[in-house]
Design a protein around this motif. Structure first.
Motif, PDB file in Angstrom:
ATOM      1  N   UNK A 151      10.699  36.158  29.578  1.00  0.00           N
ATOM      2  CA  UNK A 151      10.994  37.270  30.472  1.00  0.00           C
ATOM      3  C   UNK A 151      11.871  36.775  31.606  1.00  0.00           C
ATOM      4  N   UNK A 152      12.624  37.688  32.217  1.00  0.00           N
ATOM      5  CA  UNK A 152      13.401  37.380  33.420  1.00  0.00           C
ATOM      6  C   UNK A 152      13.160  38.478  34.445  1.00  0.00           C
ATOM      7  N   UNK A 153      13.548  38.253  35.713  1.00  0.00           N
ATOM      8  CA  UNK A 153      13.286  39.269  36.737  1.00  0.00           C
ATOM      9  C   UNK A 153      13.934  40.618  36.444  1.00  0.00           C
ATOM     10  N   UNK A 154      15.061  40.622  35.723  1.00  0.00           N
ATOM     11  CA  UNK A 154      15.786  41.861  35.479  1.00  0.00           C
ATOM     12  C   UNK A 154      15.652  42.375  34.054  1.00  0.00           C
ATOM     13  N   UNK A 155      14.968  41.628  33.219  1.00  0.00           N
ATOM     14  CA  UNK A 155      14.822  42.043  31.815  1.00  0.00           C
ATOM     15  C   UNK A 155      13.481  41.525  31.305  1.00  0.00           C
ATOM     16  N   UNK A 156      12.539  42.436  31.119  1.00  0.00           N
ATOM     17  CA  UNK A 156      11.176  42.038  30.774  1.00  0.00           C
ATOM     18  C   UNK A 156      11.099  41.351  29.418  1.00  0.00           C
ATOM     19  N   UNK A 157      11.972  41.750  28.491  1.00  0.00           N
ATOM     20  CA  UNK A 157      11.917  41.204  27.134  1.00  0.00           C
ATOM     21  C   UNK A 157      13.143  40.331  26.887  1.00  0.00           C
ATOM     22  N   UNK A 158      12.989  39.036  27.108  1.00  0.00           N
ATOM     23  CA  UNK A 158      14.089  38.092  26.925  1.00  0.00           C
ATOM     24  C   UNK A 158      14.015  37.346  25.601  1.00  0.00           C
ATOM     25  N   UNK A 159      12.927  37.454  24.902  1.00  0.00           N
ATOM     26  CA  UNK A 159      12.829  36.754  23.629  1.00  0.00           C
ATOM     27  C   UNK A 159      11.526  37.060  22.926  1.00  0.00           C
ATOM     28  N   UNK A 160      11.573  37.046  21.599  1.00  0.00           N
ATOM     29  CA  UNK A 160      10.358  37.201  20.807  1.00  0.00           C
ATOM     30  C   UNK A 160      10.499  36.413  19.514  1.00  0.00           C
ATOM     31  N   UNK A 161       9.374  36.059  18.942  1.00  0.00           N
ATOM     32  CA  UNK A 161       9.338  35.494  17.602  1.00  0.00           C
ATOM     33  C   UNK A 161       8.622  36.478  16.698  1.00  0.00           C
ATOM     34  N   UNK A 162       8.964  36.420  15.430  1.00  0.00           N
ATOM     35  CA  UNK A 162       8.313  37.270  14.430  1.00  0.00           C
ATOM     36  C   UNK A 162       8.080  36.405  13.211  1.00  0.00           C
ATOM     37  N   UNK A 163       6.830  36.293  12.797  1.00  0.00           N
ATOM     38  CA  UNK A 163       6.511  35.351  11.738  1.00  0.00           C
ATOM     39  C   UNK A 163       6.761  33.932  12.217  1.00  0.00           C
ATOM     40  N   UNK A 164       7.010  33.047  11.278  1.00  0.00           N
ATOM     41  CA  UNK A 164       7.213  31.638  11.610  1.00  0.00           C
ATOM     42  C   UNK A 164       8.677  31.258  11.759  1.00  0.00           C
ATOM     43  N   UNK A 165       9.612  32.128  11.318  1.00  0.00           N
ATOM     44  CA  UNK A 165      10.987  31.678  11.168  1.00  0.00           C
ATOM     45  C   UNK A 165      12.028  32.532  11.880  1.00  0.00           C
TER      46      UNK A 165
END
Length: 232
Positions: A151-165
């Motif tokens: 997360x960043x101050x201006x963007x709550x969703x900065x990254x995600x993973x899905x599954x292992x890869x």
């Protein structure tokens, strides 16, 4: 066809440091311009890993090649091969997984601090907070079954993973000094430094070489994990 594909969408969002990383490790890779219809000629069952880069367009734009790329990404997801997305690429992966991508109402630009939200094999090499270069005004929702990572101050969703890869990023760890300067030269007129979410140009350029070098070292860990999954 190379076993590693780098999907691009415009001239000004190339593989950049990711290409340097792959070259340094002797990996054969190929850039595929999705906006030019180059996906149509590919055997989607061959690649062992795919990276998706950025672009100035939105996933929500009515461009005919976007649906073709989303279909290809869903095929790669179904094959369970390593995938990593950068900015627009992260948004494309989110949409391929059924999540919303929307306009934030402002632009997040410059060096912004990212915060780790949870433990993940993708993030083991990263400190709790670190800067990543940003230039975007869309943001992705977190897909069902995914893990929100950054997360960043201006963007709550900065990254995600899905599954292992699969790793989707909102920022640009692939930037080089030359690419930052190219963006300023060719698209600097699009910035509005009166917005608090946009870093002033002189701040972005201050110690630029050192900032980019430090970010590329962080990117090494992300790319090494992605490549290790492909070669493991």
């Amino acid at each position: 066809m190379s076993d590693i594909l780098v999907l691009t969408h415009v001239d000004y969002c190339p593989a950049a440091y990711l290409g340097e990383f792959l070259d340094a490790r002797g990996e054969a890779w190929r850039e595929v311009r999705c906006d030019l219809g180059e996906l149509a000629a590919l055997d989607l069952d061959r690649p062992k890993a795919v990276a998706v880069m950025g672009g100035g367009m939105s996933v929500n734009d009515p461009l005919p090649w976007i649906e073709a790329e989303l279909a290809a990404l869903r095929h790669f997801i179904g094959r369970d091969i390593p995938l990593i997305g950068h900015c627009l690429g992260g948004q494309m992966l989110a949409r391929a997984l059924g999540a919303e991508v929307r306009h934030m109402g402002y632009n997040e630009g410059g060096w912004q601090p990212l915060r780790r939200l949870t433990a993940s094999p993708w993030l083991e090499h990263l400190p709790d907070e670190f800067p990543i270069y940003q230039w975007h005004n869309d943001t992705f929702a977190i897909p069902q079954g995914a893990v929100r990572l950054l997360s960043s101050p201006w963007c709550a969703n900065q990254g995600f993973s899905w599954g292992d890869k699969l790793l989707a990023l909102q920022g640009h760890p692939e930037m080089t000094v030359g690419l930052v300067e190219e963006w300023f030269r060719d698209a600097g007129h699009l910035l509005d430094e009166s917005q608090p979410s946009q870093e002033k140009r002189e701040q972005t350029r201050e110690n630029l070489h050192d900032k980019v070098t430090a970010m590329n070292r962080l990117a090494d860990g992300l790319y090494s994990h992605w490549l290790g999954l492909a070669n493991g």
